[in-house]
Design a protein around this motif. Structure first.
Motif, PDB file in Angstrom:
ATOM      1  N   LEU A  97      39.245  34.226  35.166  1.00  0.00           N
ATOM      2  CA  LEU A  97      38.425  35.408  35.951  1.00  0.00           C
ATOM      3  C   LEU A  97      37.758  36.077  35.206  1.00  0.00           C
ATOM      4  N   TYR A 145      33.923  34.908  52.349  1.00  0.00           N
ATOM      5  CA  TYR A 145      32.622  34.191  51.795  1.00  0.00           C
ATOM      6  C   TYR A 145      31.247  34.733  51.883  1.00  0.00           C
ATOM      7  N   ARG A 181      40.250  35.350  48.347  1.00  0.00           N
ATOM      8  CA  ARG A 181      40.865  33.902  47.722  1.00  0.00           C
ATOM      9  C   ARG A 181      41.405  34.261  46.298  1.00  0.00           C
ATOM     10  N   SER A 182      42.441  33.528  46.011  1.00  0.00           N
ATOM     11  CA  SER A 182      43.009  33.715  44.814  1.00  0.00           C
ATOM     12  C   SER A 182      42.910  32.515  43.914  1.00  0.00           C
ATOM     13  N   VAL A 183      43.426  32.773  42.472  1.00  0.00           N
ATOM     14  CA  VAL A 183      43.243  31.672  41.631  1.00  0.00           C
ATOM     15  C   VAL A 183      44.107  30.501  41.995  1.00  0.00           C
ATOM     16  N   GLY A 241      36.276  29.143  46.190  1.00  0.00           N
ATOM     17  CA  GLY A 241      37.622  29.624  46.341  1.00  0.00           C
ATOM     18  C   GLY A 241      38.538  28.527  46.603  1.00  0.00           C
ATOM     19  N   THR A 279      42.180  28.248  44.384  1.00  0.00           N
ATOM     20  CA  THR A 279      41.347  27.617  43.781  1.00  0.00           C
ATOM     21  C   THR A 279      41.698  26.254  43.110  1.00  0.00           C
ATOM     22  N   ASP A 281      32.714  34.167  40.294  1.00  0.00           N
ATOM     23  CA  ASP A 281      33.516  35.296  40.860  1.00  0.00           C
ATOM     24  C   ASP A 281      34.320  34.062  41.965  1.00  0.00           C
ATOM     25  N   LEU A 282      35.118  34.565  42.539  1.00  0.00           N
ATOM     26  CA  LEU A 282      36.081  33.997  43.827  1.00  0.00           C
ATOM     27  C   LEU A 282      35.517  34.732  45.262  1.00  0.00           C
ATOM     28  N   VAL A 290      35.288  26.883  42.475  1.00  0.00           N
ATOM     29  CA  VAL A 290      35.332  28.271  42.036  1.00  0.00           C
ATOM     30  C   VAL A 290      34.524  29.058  42.969  1.00  0.00           C
ATOM     31  N   HIS A 291      33.366  28.894  43.481  1.00  0.00           N
ATOM     32  CA  HIS A 291      32.590  29.706  44.210  1.00  0.00           C
ATOM     33  C   HIS A 291      33.030  29.591  45.614  1.00  0.00           C
TER      34      HIS A 291
END
Length: 438
Positions: free
Chosen positions: A422, A230, A395-397, A354, A400, A390-391, A351-352
């Motif tokens: 993304l 982060y 971290r992945s989709v 993650g 999130t 963006d993540l 999203v930010h």
């Protein structure tokens, strides 16, 4: 489905400010953010109350009674502050929004304005001109402390502003604004019909924004302690620097009578397996189920009015704000003290971070008693158009957008993954969201 009581997490304003004065959020505030917003707590409501805020009660009393006055203006005067070219995202809007299926929402009227700047485009252009001037300058020898501090703040802002690298010149920015009026349209004030609205809205909106920046800083500390990838101060920087801030003064119209089938108290048949999502619309007669798509939403405690515009206590204890927790619990109505602001996580913050902080769906249930209206005020704090979505690193989709949480969404709430991809910037995500609901 029978809702459970809403036990909203509370932080006093003084404790919040004290936590922000340290290098890291205090452990007690950290724990409260976990309870209210955190992914580890499946019963979190995505809402927190900041209490004992100075000047809030007086500003609330100054602003909210203007909502029914605005809604009662003659049609011609309302037309003067209506901007269809902005997709009704500026000025007056009534019956334009779709929150549940394709049904237009006539239960409330809304007035939108930016409390931080009357013209977002001009604010961005001023920043761009300063950037150009500072590059051409050989520097100055002004060592005045306030000047140096102001220059440092501006340099931080310029470093944050992603549009400076993506937009080549002023004309390109103006073209973008013309093509995306829902995002960039300037404020329209009822200067003749309700002149006191502008000052009242800006004062309250800027107070909410200041408190929101404090809360965002504490959220940054919470996420940074748990997510190695982060970027520090992500949320605080967005709220501190972004001039894209949408305030919404809402007036929920009184019902004609008490025969509101959508507020049926006998919706639960005693079998929880048969209640669930099918009954969610029983709690959304004043505002349909939805997630906020920005970063952080600040909300003023609602005020109720009788047919003569007098402020009254709501005669229906079941009316008000309802929330769906991530594990599917229906919670409400949310009751806030008059000296508190509520803050709700938006999908962009989800999203930010993650997925470390989660948005939750919410709705407003109408008053069963006829002749009672409701007024409130929300401020949606969010990035500017070119800000990335963006993540955090690592971290992945799937981190999130938790599929288990999606299963508990009311059937009319569109999933985050259906609108966010993304590589999008915030403007593109906003356009996809506007298109889904208008």
């Amino acid at each position: 489905m029978v809702p459970r009581n809403a036990n909203v997490v509370k932080i006093s304003y003084n404790d919040l400010v004290a936590a922000c004065s340290n290098d890291a959020s205090s452990s007690s505030v950290d724990d409260l953010i976990e309870q209210a917003f955190g992914k580890a707590n499946s019963s979190s409501l995505g809402i927190i109350a900041i209490t004992d805020i100075p000047s809030l009660p007086s500003l609330r009393t100054k602003l909210l009674p203007l909502a029914p006055k605005l809604a009662a203006l003659p049609p011609q005067q309302l037309e003067e502050i209506t901007a269809p070219e902005s997709q009704y995202q500026v000025g007056w809007s009534h019956g334009r929004e779709k929150l549940e299926g394709d049904k237009l929402d006539f239960s409330k009227g809304s007035y939108y304005a930016n409390p931080l700047t009357d013209d977002l485009v001009e604010s961005m252009l001023e920043r761009r001109r300063y950037n150009c001037a500072s590059r051409l300058s050989d520097g100055d020898n002004d060592n005045d402390e306030s000047h140096v501090h102001g220059k440092q703040q501006m340099e931080e802002l310029l470093k944050w502003d992603e549009s400076l690298n993506q937009i080549q010149n002023e004309e390109e920015l103006r073209q973008l604004a013309n093509a995306n009026p829902a995002f960039f349209a300037p404020n329209i004030w009822p200067s003749k019909s309700l002149p006191e609205l502008e000052n009242a809205l800006k004062e309250m909106g800027q107070l909410i924004h200041r408190v929101g920046v404090y809360l965002a800083k504490c959220c940054d500390s919470y996420v940074a302690a748990r997510c190695p990838g982060y970027k520090p101060n992500t949320l605080e920087s967005i709220l501190l620097h972004s001039k894209c801030c949408k305030a919404r003064l809402l007036h929920y119209f009184a019902k004609d009578d008490t025969s509101d089938s959508s507020n049926n108290d006998n919706v639960d048949d005693g079998d929880s397996s048969n209640s669930g999502i099918a009954d969610d619309t029983q709690f959304s007669s004043w505002c349909g189920w939805h997630n906020d798509h920005g970063s952080l939403t600040g909300l003023v405690p609602a005020m109720y009015h009788d047919e003569n515009g007098n402020i009254v206590q709501c005669p229906d204890e079941d009316a008000g704000l309802y929330i769906k927790s991530r594990n599917g619990d229906l919670v409400g109505p949310v009751k806030l003290p008059e000296n508190a602001l509520a803050f709700q996580v938006g999908e962009t913050m989800q999203v930010h971070t993650g997925g470390w902080l989660h948005a939750t769906p919410h709705a407003v249930r109408g008053c069963k008693k006829g002749g009672i209206s409701r007024s409130t005020f929300a401020v949606f704090m969010e990035p500017e158009y070119h800000s990335s979505m963006d993540l955090p690193a690592g971290r992945s989709v799937s981190d999130t957008q938790c599929e288990e949480a999606e299963k508990s969404l009311p059937k009319t709430v569109r999933t985050l993954r259906s609108r966010w991809k993304l590589g999008m910037n915030f403007g593109e995500f906003s356009e996809a969201t506007f298109a889904a609901f208008h």
